[in-house]
Design an enzyme around this catalytic site. Structure first.
Site, PDB file in Angstrom:
ATOM      1  N   ARG A 195      -9.715   6.107  -3.192  1.00 43.11           N
ATOM      2  CA  ARG A 195      -8.502   6.796  -3.692  1.00 43.11           C
ATOM      3  C   ARG A 195      -7.966   6.075  -4.926  1.00 43.11           C
ATOM      4  O   ARG A 195      -8.527   5.050  -5.345  1.00 43.11           O
ATOM      5  CB  ARG A 195      -7.430   6.880  -2.599  1.00 43.11           C
ATOM      6  CG  ARG A 195      -6.980   5.526  -2.091  1.00 43.11           C
ATOM      7  CD  ARG A 195      -6.170   5.684  -0.800  1.00 43.11           C
ATOM      8  NE  ARG A 195      -5.998   4.392  -0.151  1.00 43.11           N
ATOM      9  CZ  ARG A 195      -4.941   3.613  -0.330  1.00 43.11           C
ATOM     10  NH1 ARG A 195      -3.956   3.992  -1.109  1.00 43.11           N
ATOM     11  NH2 ARG A 195      -4.847   2.449   0.291  1.00 43.11           N
ATOM     12  N   ASP A 241     -15.391  -4.530   3.596  1.00 46.80           N
ATOM     13  CA  ASP A 241     -14.148  -5.250   3.318  1.00 46.80           C
ATOM     14  C   ASP A 241     -14.478  -6.316   2.277  1.00 46.80           C
ATOM     15  O   ASP A 241     -15.084  -7.337   2.592  1.00 46.80           O
ATOM     16  CB  ASP A 241     -13.639  -5.882   4.617  1.00 46.80           C
ATOM     17  CG  ASP A 241     -12.475  -6.825   4.384  1.00 46.80           C
ATOM     18  OD1 ASP A 241     -11.966  -6.883   3.247  1.00 46.80           O
ATOM     19  OD2 ASP A 241     -12.072  -7.502   5.359  1.00 46.80           O
ATOM     20  N   TYR A 286       0.939 -11.486  -6.036  1.00 45.85           N
ATOM     21  CA  TYR A 286       0.154 -10.437  -6.697  1.00 45.85           C
ATOM     22  C   TYR A 286      -0.143 -10.833  -8.150  1.00 45.85           C
ATOM     23  O   TYR A 286      -1.284 -10.741  -8.614  1.00 45.85           O
ATOM     24  CB  TYR A 286       0.957  -9.129  -6.638  1.00 45.85           C
ATOM     25  CG  TYR A 286       0.295  -7.938  -7.279  1.00 45.85           C
ATOM     26  CD1 TYR A 286      -0.751  -7.272  -6.639  1.00 45.85           C
ATOM     27  CD2 TYR A 286       0.719  -7.461  -8.517  1.00 45.85           C
ATOM     28  CE1 TYR A 286      -1.349  -6.165  -7.227  1.00 45.85           C
ATOM     29  CE2 TYR A 286       0.129  -6.362  -9.108  1.00 45.85           C
ATOM     30  CZ  TYR A 286      -0.907  -5.713  -8.454  1.00 45.85           C
ATOM     31  OH  TYR A 286      -1.508  -4.621  -9.041  1.00 45.85           O
ATOM     32  N   LYS A 309      -3.669 -11.554 -10.272  1.00 51.19           N
ATOM     33  CA  LYS A 309      -4.033 -10.774 -11.465  1.00 51.19           C
ATOM     34  C   LYS A 309      -4.258 -11.691 -12.665  1.00 51.19           C
ATOM     35  O   LYS A 309      -5.067 -11.390 -13.547  1.00 51.19           O
ATOM     36  CB  LYS A 309      -2.949  -9.723 -11.750  1.00 51.19           C
ATOM     37  CG  LYS A 309      -2.851  -8.664 -10.650  1.00 51.19           C
ATOM     38  CD  LYS A 309      -4.157  -7.907 -10.493  1.00 51.19           C
ATOM     39  CE  LYS A 309      -4.171  -6.909  -9.382  1.00 51.19           C
ATOM     40  NZ  LYS A 309      -5.459  -6.198  -9.266  1.00 51.19           N
TER      41      LYS A 309
HETATM   42  P1  NAP Z   1      -4.314   2.084  -4.120  1.00 53.49           P
HETATM   43  O1  NAP Z   1      -4.046   3.512  -4.407  1.00 53.49           O
HETATM   44  O2  NAP Z   1      -3.501   1.392  -3.079  1.00 53.49           O
HETATM   45  O3  NAP Z   1      -5.882   1.912  -3.807  1.00 53.49           O
HETATM   46  C1  NAP Z   1      -6.398   0.656  -3.502  1.00 53.49           C
HETATM   47  C2  NAP Z   1      -7.839   0.803  -3.141  1.00 53.49           C
HETATM   48  O4  NAP Z   1      -8.337  -0.497  -2.777  1.00 53.49           O
HETATM   49  C3  NAP Z   1      -8.065   1.726  -1.964  1.00 53.49           C
HETATM   50  O5  NAP Z   1      -9.230   2.497  -2.179  1.00 53.49           O
HETATM   51  C4  NAP Z   1      -8.269   0.737  -0.820  1.00 53.49           C
HETATM   52  O6  NAP Z   1      -9.137   1.239   0.183  1.00 53.49           O
HETATM   53  C5  NAP Z   1      -8.987  -0.385  -1.522  1.00 53.49           C
HETATM   54  N1  NAP Z   1      -8.968  -1.637  -0.782  1.00 53.49           N
HETATM   55  C6  NAP Z   1      -7.900  -2.371  -0.409  1.00 53.49           C
HETATM   56  N2  NAP Z   1      -8.311  -3.469   0.261  1.00 53.49           N
HETATM   57  C7  NAP Z   1      -9.658  -3.418   0.322  1.00 53.49           C
HETATM   58  C8  NAP Z   1     -10.659  -4.257   0.883  1.00 53.49           C
HETATM   59  N3  NAP Z   1     -10.339  -5.395   1.510  1.00 53.49           N
HETATM   60  N4  NAP Z   1     -11.957  -3.886   0.772  1.00 53.49           N
HETATM   61  C9  NAP Z   1     -12.309  -2.731   0.135  1.00 53.49           C
HETATM   62  N5  NAP Z   1     -11.403  -1.901  -0.421  1.00 53.49           N
HETATM   63  C10 NAP Z   1     -10.089  -2.241  -0.323  1.00 53.49           C
HETATM   64  O7  NAP Z   1      -4.135   1.208  -5.428  1.00 53.49           O
HETATM   65  P2  NAP Z   1      -4.331   1.585  -6.968  1.00 53.49           P
HETATM   66  O8  NAP Z   1      -2.988   1.789  -7.540  1.00 53.49           O
HETATM   67  O9  NAP Z   1      -5.361   2.618  -7.126  1.00 53.49           O
HETATM   68  O10 NAP Z   1      -4.852   0.170  -7.505  1.00 53.49           O
HETATM   69  C11 NAP Z   1      -6.200  -0.084  -7.831  1.00 53.49           C
HETATM   70  C12 NAP Z   1      -6.246  -1.404  -8.594  1.00 53.49           C
HETATM   71  O11 NAP Z   1      -5.436  -1.312  -9.762  1.00 53.49           O
HETATM   72  C13 NAP Z   1      -5.694  -2.575  -7.785  1.00 53.49           C
HETATM   73  O12 NAP Z   1      -6.440  -3.742  -8.067  1.00 53.49           O
HETATM   74  C14 NAP Z   1      -4.288  -2.735  -8.340  1.00 53.49           C
HETATM   75  O13 NAP Z   1      -3.803  -4.039  -8.196  1.00 53.49           O
HETATM   76  C15 NAP Z   1      -4.511  -2.378  -9.790  1.00 53.49           C
HETATM   77  N6  NAP Z   1      -3.306  -1.977 -10.500  1.00 53.49           N
HETATM   78  C16 NAP Z   1      -2.585  -0.883 -10.092  1.00 53.49           C
HETATM   79  C17 NAP Z   1      -1.433  -0.541 -10.799  1.00 53.49           C
HETATM   80  C18 NAP Z   1      -0.613   0.645 -10.427  1.00 53.49           C
HETATM   81  O14 NAP Z   1       0.447   0.849 -11.052  1.00 53.49           O
HETATM   82  N7  NAP Z   1      -0.990   1.469  -9.478  1.00 53.49           N
HETATM   83  C19 NAP Z   1      -1.034  -1.301 -11.900  1.00 53.49           C
HETATM   84  C20 NAP Z   1      -1.794  -2.399 -12.280  1.00 53.49           C
HETATM   85  C21 NAP Z   1      -2.923  -2.726 -11.574  1.00 53.49           C
HETATM   86  P3  NAP Z   1      -8.624   2.081   1.454  1.00 53.49           P
HETATM   87  O15 NAP Z   1      -8.014   3.338   0.965  1.00 53.49           O
HETATM   88  O16 NAP Z   1      -9.896   2.316   2.140  1.00 53.49           O
HETATM   89  O17 NAP Z   1      -7.652   1.187   2.143  1.00 53.49           O
END
Ligand code: NAP
Length: 252
Positions: free
Chosen positions: A13, A68, A160, A164
Site C-alpha cells: 500500500r 518482515d 523516526y 531517516k
Molecule cells: P504506509 O502507508 O504506512 O505503508 C508502509 C508500508 O511499509 C506498508 O506496505 C507496510 O506493510 C510496510 N511495512 C511496515 N513494516 C514492515 C516490515 N517490518 N516488513 C515489511 N513491510 C513493512 O506508509 P507510506 O506513507 O507509504 O510510507 C512509505 C515510506 O515512505 C516509509 O519509509 C515512510 O517513512 C516514508 N515517508 C512517508 C512520508 C509520508 O508523508 N507518507 C513522508 C516521508 C517519508 P503492511 O501494509 O503489510 O503493514
C-alpha cells in the site's frame, strides 16, 4: 523498456504500492513485499494481491513475497527468494517504514528499537543481501526512501528522524563503496505525502502544513514514485549518493 527485476519493500500500500506500479509500467518485473507478521497479515497479503492484480492489468508482471524486513533472516530470505524465483535483482527500493509520533521523553526503549529495526536496520539487511548479487552482475540500483525530517529533524519524531538521517549515511556509504562495481545508491526524501501514514493528521494540521508548501498541496505517492523511477532508469546512471527532495518546495 527492460527485463530487469525490482524489489520494493513494503509495497502492499501507500508509497511502496505507487512505486511498484510505476516501475511495472516502466517494464520492470516486480517483487511486491508485504509484512507477513502480526494480526493484520491476511489483510496485508490481500492488499499485496491487489497490487499484483493492478500490475498485471497494466500489462506488467511480478510475484509476491511476504517478509518482515525488520528481521535479518527474513530480509535475507526475501532477497534470496527474489533471485531464486526471478533470476536476478537489479533494483532494490528500501521503502518499508513505520512511525509513531512521540515527544522524546515518552519514547520507550521498545518503541526506539522497533522504529530503528523497521526503518533503518531493514535497509541495511536488504541492501547487504542485494549487493552480494548486484556485485556479480556489476549492476544495481539501490533507492532508499528517507524523509525531509531526516535532513532537518522534527519535534515529536526523534526516533523516526534518526532512522531517516541514518538511511542517508547508509546511502552515501554504499554509493562510495560500490560505485566502481556499477551500483548506484540514492535516496528520496518525501515531504508530506497523502497515505495511511499522514491520514492521522487532523484537518487543522493538514491545512497548516499545506500553507508552508510552495506548490500548495500535499504530495501524492505517485509524486514520490516518479522520482524513484527516474533514479532507477538509465537516465540516472551517472547520479549516485544523492538525495532528491520530493516535498513540493516545502524546504525552500
Ligand atoms: P504506509 O502507508 O504506512 O505503508 C508502509 C508500508 O511499509 C506498508 O506496505 C507496510 O506493510 C510496510 N511495512 C511496515 N513494516 C514492515 C516490515 N517490518 N516488513 C515489511 N513491510 C513493512 O506508509 P507510506 O506513507 O507509504 O510510507 C512509505 C515510506 O515512505 C516509509 O519509509 C515512510 O517513512 C516514508 N515517508 C512517508 C512520508 C509520508 O508523508 N507518507 C513522508 C516521508 C517519508 P503492511 O501494509 O503489510 O503493514
Amino acid at each position: 523498456m527492460n527485463n530487469q527485476v525490482a524489489l520494493v519493500t513494503g509495497s502492499s500500500r501507500g508509497i511502496g504500492k505507487a512505486i511498484a506500479l510505476q516501475l511495472a509500467v516502466d517494464g520492470y518485473k516486480i517483487v511486491v513485499n508485504y509484512y507477513n507478521q502480526g494480526t493484520d497479515q491476511d489483510k496485508n497479503k490481500l492488499q499485496a494481491e491487489q497490487v499484483l492484480a493492478e500490475i498485471e492489468s497494466a500489462g506488467g508482471s511480478g510475484i509476491i513475497i511476504g517478509a518482515d524486513v525488520s528481521n535479518p533472516e527474513s530480509a535475507q530470505n526475501l532477497v534470496d527468494k527474489t533471485v531464486q524465483e526471478m533470476g536476478q535483482i537489479d533494483v532494490l527500493v528500501n521503502n518499508a517504514g513505520i512511525n509513531k509520533d512521540q515527544l522524546i521523553l515518552r519514547i520507550t526503549n521498545e518503541d526506539w528499537d522497533r522504529i530503528i529495526n523497521t526503518n533503518l536496520n531493514s535497509a541495511f539487511y536488504c541492501s547487504r543481501a542485494a549487493i552480494k548479487y548486484m556485485v556479480k552482475k556489476r549492476f544495481g540500483r539501490i533507492i532508499t526512501i528517507s524523509s525531509v525530517v531526516g535532513l532537518g529533524g522534527n519535534a515529536g519524531q526523534t526516533h523516526y528522524a534518526a532512522t531517516k538521517a541514518g538511511l542517508l549515511g547508509l546511502t552515501f556509504s554504499i554509493a562510495k563503496e560500490y560505485g566502481s562495481r556499477g551500483i548506484t545508491a540514492n535516496a528520496v526524501a518525501p515531504g508530506f505525502i497523502q497515505s495511511d501514514m499522514t491520514d492521522a493528521l487532523t484537518s487543522q494540521q493538514s491545512s497548516q502544513i499545506t500553507s508552508g508548501i510552495s506548490v500548495g498541496r500535499l504530495g501524492t505517492p505517485e509524486d514520490v514514485a516518479g522520482a524513484v523511477a527516474f533514479l532507477a532508469s538509465p537516465r540516472a546512471s551517472y547520479i549516485s549518493g544523492q538525495v532528491i527532495r520530493v516535498d513540493g518546495g516545502m524546504s525552500i
